[in-house]
Scaffold this motif. Structure first.
Motif, PDB file in Angstrom:
ATOM      1  N   LEU A   3     105.028  15.920  28.111  1.00 33.90           N
ATOM      2  CA  LEU A   3     105.959  15.285  27.167  1.00 33.90           C
ATOM      3  C   LEU A   3     105.228  14.338  26.211  1.00 33.90           C
ATOM      4  O   LEU A   3     105.509  14.307  24.997  1.00 33.90           O
ATOM      5  N   VAL A   4     104.283  13.579  26.815  1.00 34.61           N
ATOM      6  CA  VAL A   4     103.498  12.673  25.956  1.00 34.61           C
ATOM      7  C   VAL A   4     102.727  13.472  24.919  1.00 34.61           C
ATOM      8  O   VAL A   4     102.678  13.128  23.709  1.00 34.61           O
ATOM      9  N   LEU A  60      93.037  15.356  17.961  1.00 38.01           N
ATOM     10  CA  LEU A  60      92.493  16.437  18.797  1.00 38.01           C
ATOM     11  C   LEU A  60      91.798  15.885  20.035  1.00 38.01           C
ATOM     12  O   LEU A  60      91.861  16.467  21.110  1.00 38.01           O
ATOM     13  N   GLN A  61      91.126  14.747  19.860  1.00 38.45           N
ATOM     14  CA  GLN A  61      90.441  14.167  21.033  1.00 38.45           C
ATOM     15  C   GLN A  61      91.442  13.711  22.074  1.00 38.45           C
ATOM     16  O   GLN A  61      91.285  13.949  23.269  1.00 38.45           O
ATOM     17  N   ASP A 105      92.008  15.217  25.895  1.00 40.94           N
ATOM     18  CA  ASP A 105      92.010  14.416  27.132  1.00 40.94           C
ATOM     19  C   ASP A 105      93.317  14.604  27.910  1.00 40.94           C
ATOM     20  O   ASP A 105      93.309  14.676  29.145  1.00 40.94           O
ATOM     21  N   GLN A 106      94.384  14.665  27.140  1.00 39.71           N
ATOM     22  CA  GLN A 106      95.680  14.842  27.818  1.00 39.71           C
ATOM     23  C   GLN A 106      95.749  16.197  28.535  1.00 39.71           C
ATOM     24  O   GLN A 106      96.230  16.296  29.663  1.00 39.71           O
ATOM     25  N   LEU A 158      95.454  19.836  33.444  1.00 41.96           N
ATOM     26  CA  LEU A 158      94.741  20.823  34.248  1.00 41.96           C
ATOM     27  C   LEU A 158      94.368  20.266  35.635  1.00 41.96           C
ATOM     28  O   LEU A 158      94.430  20.981  36.650  1.00 41.96           O
ATOM     29  N   LYS A 159      93.985  18.999  35.665  1.00 41.93           N
ATOM     30  CA  LYS A 159      93.643  18.381  36.959  1.00 41.93           C
ATOM     31  C   LYS A 159      94.853  18.357  37.873  1.00 41.93           C
ATOM     32  O   LYS A 159      94.767  18.648  39.072  1.00 41.93           O
TER      33      LYS A 159
END
Length: 994
Positions: free
Chosen positions: A810-811, A832-833, A837-838, A843-844
């Protein structure tokens, strides 16, 4: 007269009577008394014990010092049996004894102070079963058998000589006749009547007496037989017409069922008929009879002797008499003398050589002897003629000569043997050969006199036809008038033919001489051949023949057939075809007879020659109404030893109730005997144990039957007997037997076992139902807990997806939306950076969620390393010390079940981290090849109480752990205590297919 004298001298001796002595089993040869009890046994009182005799063997009862229930003395003087079956006896030195015949237990009956019966000689009984005893001390004494008390007969002054009584007898009305050295007395104990007859002459002193009626006795003296009668109040002596014919002392009297009196003197035995006043001399014995004499139920006379044992005389057995001379004296005595005077050979029936004797209706005697010697003797003129015509046949190789001679009704003399059939012309002393042609073989075989065919038997029927036997071609009927033959043979393919072609004897039927011929064979039994039809009826051993070899056949005056065989004599009743056999026990000289050795005398007696002698049959003396023997048990043995008295009593009882044995008495022997003393050695037996034997067992002459390992059950032991005729007597011995089962085979124990089994089964089923019910409840609870766990897991995953992954997405979505509507506010590179990171965080999170569902290490590094990695990672994170050894076990359990083992280890480790407050953990995984053994433990607080254990075990984690162990097919055990930590022991089987 000379012939009769020779006959008497020949037959006087061992054949007339037999002596039974200690050599036969009698305990002692002095026989003081003989008694036949109500069961059929004979009893002999001797100076050395009491003997019971069953016709085969003796059972001896003696005194055994120091042993109770035995006789008080071995010197038995007299015997008497009362109606209750008790045997009473007097002894010399031991008083009165009574013997229980069922148990064999003896008991003394002491007179005490009332009478002295220590030395007693005679015992008798009256109609009230009182016993009268002759005591040497107190004279005549009465014994009340009910109270066992003695009463001495009161002596009055006129009872002179009463104490010197040697003999006494009791009448049917309980009067007493006594004999002393001075007088004969008649006493009525009820009225005290006393009649006396003084003995004035010592030669008139009675030596024995016998009661004929209440008022008449017969007694013997040195001068003969006399009678004494009561006439009013006096005694009258009567002489008999045969008084002067008797010599010597008379020792014993007995009366038989026909009222005849048998009397034994020191040398002779007589039979006297009081009705006709006739005396018959029977035989000479040369012994010393005692006062004991008995005629048994078979009509056999028994005499006790003073040192020679017991004499047995069977008058009915005199129809068979044996001899051991070279020829029967009544057959050809004068002819034998004539032969010897002329130096001619005499036939010897002991040798078995071929010769034959034929007596014509005119009295002429013809004899054919081996070597073609033929003689004719005429008793009227004592003329002996020898015929020499046969001597010329020797050159034709007829080396055996004639063995058959027959004079036909038309006075033609026929000679036969292995040279065929010849006719003798007595006047010309010439032979005419009669060839007996057989259409089955070429005539040329019989065209000369070389012995074809041999003739083994010859007989003539009512038509004058000669019936002849051959050794191998059957029977031929030869008509001398037409010289035609008719052959009868054995035809294996046709029923009703002769049983054998080997013929030994031929005899024309005495009742139907125009229709029937009897044929004896060598191995084929007896054949009844009908003339004309050729119909044959056969008789074998199964029909009563003693042997299948019939040497000769003769008929008596009553039309019965008598046959000599290879195993005794046989007699046939032609009206019924009933057969009876005779053996040596019946009086034969031997069981084996010879061919051609038979002869019918003019007086009707028959002679049969055999091995070692010959037998004479007197058909007129033969009795067909032989007694049916009573079979009794003589002993019963357990493990080859006689049973105790109580058990023996049961076997000798009336068998109204079964004899009971225990299951461990599993070796039993019955001994039995038919109590018929006519010819006990010739009685055969068969027995059957109903409930065990399917059919009768033929015991032959054996009198025992043994059974072992009989199952507990009810049985009936049966025995039947048969004389040598083979006809089984319908009466039989029946002994019911009950073998009690052990307690574990009884109905009540089996009922108890069935009830107990039913109760146990019911309890088991109830317990099983409870277990299944509890298991169902537990399964439902586990299922509920699993569902709850699944819902919790779904909620956790949903929470993680919503709060973690969802919020991050959502963020990212909002950030990208703001950037899309106002791109000028942020540099693209910055956006994009941040997005990168998001996305990495997302994925984690995804990796963590998927790792929790199925760790990828299982597929990459295997279950062994995965568990090791999980333990190291978790304990390191929790600050716990880890120890133990995890062996390699990849591939030992199915891949789909590996996650269950991993979750089990994780659950145990989770419980330790959350609840145990432990500092260290140990985990060992051992692979034995057949199972995985997982041992996990910590040093935490453990489960302090049972309640804590219950709470922990019912917890969701433990239930899951337990269910996973079950899925793996393993077992789980937990050990814990307050402050001792907890230990899990898990065993998981390894499938061979993995």
């Amino acid at each position: 007269m000379i012939i009769i004298l020779v006959f008497l001298l020949w037959f006087t001796g061992g054949d007339v009577f037999q002596r039974i002595t200690i050599d036969d089993g009698l305990s002692q040869n002095m026989v003081n008394d003989i008694l036949l009890d109500d069961r059929g046994f004979l009893w002999f009182a001797t100076k050395d014990g009491l003997n019971r005799y069953d016709g085969h063997s003796f059972t001896v009862y003696r005194n055994y010092p120091g042993q109770l229930e035995t006789l008080t003395s071995n010197h038995i003087t007299s015997l008497y049996q009362t109606r209750d079956g008790t045997l009473w006896m007097t002894t010399y030195g031991g008083g009165v004894n009574r013997l229980n015949l069922l148990t064999g237990i003896a008991e003394p009956v002491d007179g005490g102070r009332t009478a002295d019966v220590t030395f007693a000689t005679t015992i008798n009984g009256d109609s009230k079963d009182n016993l009268w005893i002759m005591s040497q001390s107190d004279g005549l004494v009465r014994l009340d058998t009910k109270t066992k008390t003695y009463h001495v007969l009161k002596r009055q002054p006129e009872f002179t000589g009463l104490g010197d009584i040697g003999l006494f007898e009791i009448t049917e009305k309980d009067r007493i006749w006594t004999v002393s050295s001075q007088m004969i007395q008649f006493i009525d104990p009820q009225t005290s009547l006393l009649l006396q007859w003084p003995v004035m002459d010592p030669a008139d002193r009675p030596t024995s007496l016998l009661v004929l009626s209440d008022s008449l006795i017969v007694f013997a003296t040195r001068t003969g037989l006399q009678r004494m009668r009561v006439s009013g109040n006096t005694l009258v002596r009567e002489n008999t017409t045969i008084r002067d014919q008797w010599f010597g002392f008379g020792n014993a009297f007995v009366k038989d069922r026909q009222g005849r009196i048998w009397f034994a003197s020191l040398q002779d035995v007589y039979r006297y008929d009081p009705v006709t006043d006739q005396l018959t001399w029977l035989f000479k014995h040369d012994t010393r009879p005692t006062a004991s004499m008995l005629v048994d139920h078979s009509g056999i006379l028994w005499i006790g002797t003073a040192g020679w044992g017991a004499i047995r005389y069977n008058p009915s057995s005199q129809y068979l008499r044996r001899g051991d001379g070279p020829y029967p004296p009544m057959v050809i005595p004068e002819m034998v003398d004539a032969l010897r005077r002329r130096g001619l050979p005499v036939p010897d029936w002991r040798s078995g050589t071929d010769h034959a004797i034929h007596r014509t209706d005119t009295g002429d005697i013809w004899i054919a002897i081996s070597g073609f010697r033929v003689y004719r003797y005429r008793p009227q003129t004592t003329e002996l003629r020898r015929y020499r015509a046969g001597s010329g046949l020797k050159r034709h190789n007829l080396n055996r000569g004639f063995n058959l001679v027959h004079v036909s009704r038309d006075r033609r003399v026929w000679l036969a043997g292995n040279g065929g059939l010849f006719e003798l012309d007595p006047d010309a002393d010439n032979l005419v050969y009669h060839p007996i042609y057989d259409g089955a073989v070429p005539d040329r075989e019989y065209s000369n006199r070389t012995g074809q065919p041999d003739i083994t038997a010859i007989a003539e029927d009512a038509y004058g036809t000669l019936w002849m036997g051959t050794p191998d071609r059957g029977v031929v009927a030869y008509d001398p008038k037409s010289r035609t033959t008719t052959w009868y043979r054995r035809d294996a393919g046709r029923s009703g033919s002769l049983s054998s072609n080997q013929i030994l004897s031929v005899h024309v039927d005495p009742i139907q001489p125009d229709r029937v011929v009897w044929v004896g064979t060598e191995g084929g039994g007896l054949n009844r051949l009908e003339r004309g039809t050729g119909g044959v009826r056969t008789f074998f051993i199964s029909d009563g023949l003693p042997s299948m070899v019939i040497y000769s056949i003769l008929a008596d005056d009553d039309g019965h057939l008598w046959m000599s065989t290879n195993n005794g004599l046989a007699r046939m009743e032609l009206s019924t075809f009933e057969l009876r056999s005779f053996t040596v026990a019946d009086g034969l000289h031997s069981r084996e007879f010879n061919r051609f050795e038979s002869f019918r005398h003019s007086d009707g007696s028959l002679f049969f020659g055999g091995i070692g002698g010959y037998t004479q049959v007197i058909p007129s003396a033969y009795q067909t109404n032989m007694n049916e023997p009573r079979i009794r048990l003589t002993d019963f043995l357990l493990f080859n030893k006689s049973a105790d008295a109580n058990l023996i009593r049961q076997f000798h009882s009336d068998h109204s109730s079964p004899v009971r044995l225990s299951y461990d008495q599993d070796m039993i022997t019955f001994e039995f005997a038919a109590l018929e003393f006519t010819a006990p050695g010739g009685i055969r037996y068969r027995y059957r144990l109903d409930g065990f034997d399917r059919d009768w067992i033929d015991a032959g002459f054996t009198r025992t039957a043994t059974y072992t390992n009989l199952a507990p059950n009810s049985y009936v032991f049966l025995v039947q007997s048969a004389y040598s005729d083979g006809q089984w007597n319908p009466s039989e011995l029946r002994v019911p037997l009950l073998i009690d089962p052990p307690f574990w085979m009884t109905w009540w124990f089996r009922t108890f076992l069935v009830t107990l089994f039913g109760l146990v089964l019911w309890l088991y089923m109830r317990r099983r139902e409870n277990i299944l019910r509890l298991e169902k409840v537990r399964q439902e609870e586990v299922t509920l807990r699993v569902i709850e766990k699944q819902e919790e897991e779904r909620r956790r995953i949903a929470h993680e997806m919503h709060d973690g992954l969802g919020q991050e997405l959502l963020v990212l979505k909002n950030m990208m939306y703001r950037w899309s509507i106002r791109p000028e506010l942020t540099e693209p590179s910055t956006i994009l950076q941040v997005a990168s990171d998001q996305i990495s965080g997302i994925l984690k999170s995804v990796r963590e969620i998927t790792h929790n569902l199925r760790p990828p290490e299982l597929d990459r590094i295997g279950i062994t390393e995965t568990i090791r990695y999980a333990l190291e990672k978790s304990t390191a994170a929790a600050g716990l010390a880890l120890s133990g050894d995890i062996q390699h076990f990849n591939g030992t359990i199915p891949a789909e079940h590996e996650i269950n083992l991993l979750r089990i280890v994780q659950e145990m480790l989770s419980n330790t981290i959350k609840h145990a407050k432990a500092t260290s953990v140990r985990c060992d995984v051992m692979n034995s090849g057949s199972e995985l053994h997982v041992i996990y433990s910590d040093d935490g607080v453990g489960f302090p109480t049972e309640a804590d254990k219950t709470v922990v075990r019912n917890g969701l984690g433990m239930l899951g752990l337990t269910e996973r162990v079950r899925i793996l097919g393993g077992t789980l055990s937990i050990a814990s205590g307050s402050g001792t930590g907890v230990s899990f022991d898990i065993r998981i089987p390894i499938s061979k297919s993995n």
